[in-house]
Every structure is written in C-alpha cells, then in structure tokens.
Scaffold this motif. Sequence first.
Motif, PDB file in Angstrom:
ATOM      1  N   ILE B  79       0.841  -1.202   0.000  1.00  0.00           N
ATOM      2  CA  ILE B  79       0.000   0.000   0.000  1.00  0.00           C
ATOM      3  C   ILE B  79       0.877   1.254   0.000  1.00  0.00           C
ATOM      4  N   GLU B  80       1.920   1.232   0.812  1.00  0.00           N
ATOM      5  CA  GLU B  80       2.818   2.391   0.848  1.00  0.00           C
ATOM      6  C   GLU B  80       3.547   2.555  -0.488  1.00  0.00           C
ATOM      7  N   ALA B  83       1.246   3.959  -3.150  1.00  0.00           N
ATOM      8  CA  ALA B  83       0.962   5.379  -2.934  1.00  0.00           C
ATOM      9  C   ALA B  83       2.149   6.247  -3.340  1.00  0.00           C
ATOM     10  N   ARG B  84       3.349   5.827  -2.961  1.00  0.00           N
ATOM     11  CA  ARG B  84       4.541   6.622  -3.313  1.00  0.00           C
ATOM     12  C   ARG B  84       4.795   6.595  -4.818  1.00  0.00           C
ATOM     13  N   ARG B  86       2.498   6.256  -7.121  1.00  0.00           N
ATOM     14  CA  ARG B  86       1.479   7.100  -7.757  1.00  0.00           C
ATOM     15  C   ARG B  86       1.919   8.556  -7.700  1.00  0.00           C
ATOM     16  N   VAL B 157      -2.229  -4.817  -5.626  1.00  0.00           N
ATOM     17  CA  VAL B 157      -1.165  -4.789  -6.638  1.00  0.00           C
ATOM     18  C   VAL B 157      -1.170  -3.429  -7.330  1.00  0.00           C
ATOM     19  N   GLY B 158      -0.061  -3.120  -7.986  1.00  0.00           N
ATOM     20  CA  GLY B 158       0.110  -1.795  -8.582  1.00  0.00           C
ATOM     21  C   GLY B 158      -0.764  -1.531  -9.796  1.00  0.00           C
ATOM     22  N   LEU B 159      -1.034  -2.586 -10.580  1.00  0.00           N
ATOM     23  CA  LEU B 159      -1.850  -2.427 -11.780  1.00  0.00           C
ATOM     24  C   LEU B 159      -3.092  -3.277 -11.645  1.00  0.00           C
TER      25      LEU B 159
END
Lengths: 383, 263
Positions: B79-80, B83-84, B86, B157-159
């Motif tokens: 999650i961190e 966010a970073r 993004r 996940v990121g995507l």
Amino acid sequence: MKLLEYQAKQVFQKFDIPVPKGGVAETILEAEEIAKMVGGPLAIKAQLPVGGRGKAGGILFAETTNKAAEIAGRLLGSRLMDLEIKKVLVEEKLNIKKELYLGVVVDRKNRSYMVLASSEGGVDIEEVAARTPEKIVRHLVDPLDGLRSYHARLVAKRLGYTGREMSALADLLLKLYRVAMEMDAELTEINPLVVTDAGLMAADARLNIDNNALFRHPELDELSEEDEASELSERELEARGLGLTYVELDGDIGVIGNGAGLTMATIDTVTLKGGMASNFLDLGGGASAERIGAGVSFVLSDPRVKALFVNILGGITRCDETAQGIIEAMRLTSSEKPIVVRMTGTNEEEGKRLLGEARIDTLDTMEEAAERVVALARGGQVW
Amino acid sequence: MLEYGTKIVAGVTPGRGGDEVCGVPVYDTIAEAKEHRTMDASIVFVPAPYALDAALEAVEAGLDPVVVITEGIPVRDTIELAARARRAGTTIVGPNTPGLIKPGESKLGIMPAQVFREGSVGIVSRSGTLFYEIAAHVTRVGLGQSMCVGLGGDPVVGLDFIDVLRWFEHDEETDSVALIGEIGGDAEERAAEFISEGGFTKPVAAYIAGRSAVPGKRMGHAGAIIQGSTGTAESKMKVLRNAGVAVGELPGDVARFLKGPLG
C-alpha cells in the motif's frame, strides 16, 4: 491469521482500547475462578475463529458464579458450527445503552485502508451494507498521510455524534487505526462497540493479521499454533508442518500443481470432467525434487485419494526435478495408486524420459490428463 | 532475460558492488549504477522483508516501470509502495507477478520464453503458471501475443485489469485480449463494468480460476480468497458474460474463442 476474541482483546488493551473485565478459561475450575473475580452478571463466550457464534448459541449469560461455571462446563469440549470449543471467555455482562460498529479494512480497489463506521452495531456489517448502505460511514485513508485526528472526528460527526461523545468516539477510532497499522491487520473490527455508563467499550473484537507480515510480529508466534489450528483440519495442519500450501477438499482425486491459478484451474477442470478433487496443493515457484516428492508422498498418504494428478508448467520449476521428485516419492511410499502427470516447459524432454523409464504416464494437455485421472479414480479401464 | 534479448545493464545488491554476473556489473546502490549506466526500468527480486525498501529505491531513482517479482510482501508495504509510486508517476507491476513480456523483443520477468510467440493477443493475468498455460494455447492456435502483463496474485497490486485494458485499447498491435482472473476481490467485476461502459472495445475472452474453491480459505495466492459472498468465480464469470466477454469453462477455451468466434 485470525486471532480469537480474547487474543484480539488482549491486543486492544495494549493499545488502550477499553474491553470488559474478564478472562479466558479452558476448564470449569478456571471459569469459576474468573467468574468470582469479575463478579455480578456475566457473559460466557465460546472462543471460535468464525462469525455468527452468537446466533448459534455460543454466547450465553449468567447471573451467578455457579451458573457461569455450569455454562462454561457445558460449552467447553462441545462442538459449535463444526468446531470444538476449547476455550471460553468469561467476562462482565455489559449494561448496553447503544451498539455501534467500527472497523478498519484493507481496500483492494483503492490500494489503501478503509475506515467503516455504523450506528447499527451488533449485526453482520455485510448485512447492514446490503440492507441500509446509508447507515455505513466510509472514510478512505490516504496511505501517506494516515488517519489524522480530524479525519476521525469527521467520521464521528457523520455518525451523528457531537461534543464530548464525538471526541471520545474519534479517540477510540484513532486507537483502532493504530492497532491496524502496528499489527499489520487485514481486518480490525469492534462489533459491537457499546456505549455504557462507563463510556465506550469493545464488547467484541476481531483482528486478522496479514500472514505475510508475521515476520514482524514474533510476539504472535506462540499464538499461531492454537488459533488458526482450530480452523484447520488435521491434514491441513500436518501439511503446514511440512511447509506445503494445502487446502483440503471433499473428493478422491489428489491434485498437485505449481502456481495458485494453475492449481485452481486444474481442480476446476477435474470437476468439469466429472471428478472431485481431494485437495489443493500448490508447490509454488521453483520447487525442488525434495519438495515435489514431499507433496506427492503427502497426498498419496491420504486414504481418500484414489488417483493423483500432478500438473506442472515448468518455468522456474524444472520438469526433470519434478520427475525425480515423483519417482522418489513413489519409491518411498511404494504406493500402488495411479498417477497421471502432465508437464510441459523447462527440461520437459528429460522429465518425460525419466517418467517413461519409471513407467509413469504423462500426457500433454491438462484436459486429457484430467479425463484420464477421473477415469482412473473411478477404477475404469482406460486403455 | 539476457538470453531473451532484454538489455540488462546493471544489477544492484548492497554489499556486492564491484562484482559481475553474466557480464553485467553489480553496484551497491541504484544511484551508483546510474552514474555508470543508462537505464529505464527496474525488476525487483529482493526477499519480502526488504522488498519495499528496494522498490522505493527504484521509484526514487526515477525508474519506470518497477516490476516486483517477490512473493510474500506485507500488504501494508505494498500500500505504501503503490501510494509513493502514484505520487512519483511510476507504474508498479506486481508484487507476486511473473512480470511483463513482449514476445520476440524483450521480457522483464520470469516466464518461460518458449510458450510465447509474436502475435496479436494481449494477455493480462492475476496468475503466473495459468497465464503460461493459456499463452501456450494462444501460441498453439497460431495467434501469438502482442504483450503480456502479470498483475500479481496479492490482494493489493500496482496495476489492475482496467489499467492494462486501457493500454491494450490504444495498442495497435493488439487485436484481442485474454483476461485471466481468479477468486477474491472485485478486480474482474470492475473490468466487466469498464468494458460494459465502452472503455474497451476489442474482443475479450476470459477464464476465471477457482470455481471449486472453499469460501474463507486462501487458495495459494494471498489475494485468492472468497470473503463472505464476494469474490466467487461464478459472480465474476456472470458479470463478464453480461459485459459481452466470452468466458471459458476450460483454460483452453480462451484460445479457441479468440481463434474462432472472436477472431
């Protein structure tokens, strides 16, 4: 990892969240001791890692110490919702003026944490969400800012609280959020959070820890044995001891695959072809011959299993290692059960050669292999 | 990856600076690697407890995308990281992903190269080996792949499917898409909604794993779990079908649909 209510309450207490006076008992004698210490009307609660135990009769009340001990005796050792009750929580019965809900959950879609709050406590929050979604207040946490005091006050305000009550509720929510962060929780929940004359109190507690974060929580090591254990079957426990990712199912065809998606798809294909899998066993990536052998031996040792289907798509897992593992397991267990192997990918030729020498049948596609194993499990003639 | 033609210009392992692996120089930090070499992207194999740190180092160095292969990263760390990333405008692929492959050109991942061929099908998948299985079918029917993206098997996940569908919509080499989902979460449901609303207009065939899964039990992947009544294979198959997606009963159906009715 799901903590039991009493364990979650112990954690909550460390974070300064008020919980009812009480203690956990494994025997009638212990229950009586705790009842005496707490005094007054009591609640006796079966400690099970599932929801809905109240409705099922796992939460009972008593006016006297004797009665509490008697109820504890009745619950302990009995079965409820298919699980054995090994522990009961004996605690003060609260004088409830109002019941609320507070929770912090992982929000997969928004890649963050979501705070959920509702004035409708004491019931299943999924039901509230389905029936009266307007009664749930949601606050999406910005992961880099975290939950700030003013966010918490905003949530309390939206629930209709003002003044000192708003501050008290916001304060409690901040503590709950701290539990979620510092304990690496997937789910942190107080349901119901009750309003009593003495203020807010967590009448129930749920805390599910992210298994991937257990390395950060050595303090939970001693808990992990007993808590999840009660939810796992004997074979699942044994598999965990061997380091295998194993889920028990109801059928008679053993299934081993590499990769979660492929293993699930293998089971689904067996089902579509008219069979029933006895288990899910995912070897993961890059399994060695030893690990594959351990998996094969373990599944073959299950008396329910009539035939075994090994489905390997070699990437970082090598087919020759797979073949060696299967052959070694066959040798060690001297099992007569039929095995169907489907493997393709890295070092496929060598793997097939080894299996051929050992007279183990290999097929090229998952569908053919599934049909074959279903026929073998039925004891039918296949060729 | 080197064998496949991926231009790996540097490795980074703290404490191993000065070494060389397969002719590729190893540095202690990304900053140091950047002083000596030119690079765009990063792939992370660092063990779970240290993976967040490694991935953030890549994000801060301006590398994009950052592909995170590691399995077992705590969800709070992901999650961190998301966010970073993004905030920095960086794409994270994974964690718990086999990575990316553009057949015939390059791969940033651990997939077996032999099942892929250059072609016109875009593949997006939450699973690893099941994705190879379906890619092999797509190759066997003679279609091949334009680009394949492993989303990863973790809950966060990121995507997600929608991000990749958006990319495939504008990719001229992609004629159709294979979408490979599994139980848990609602990423497939959201993809179905996106398709229904006209966000993606090319033909899609899908397979969803886990119809025989037990609710409440994690089926291998951290993200593959039916919670309450959400995340079942049936509900995902139903909404995808309602969105006009051809949903297969068997993994092999995906390639059959793409070759036949959708071809």
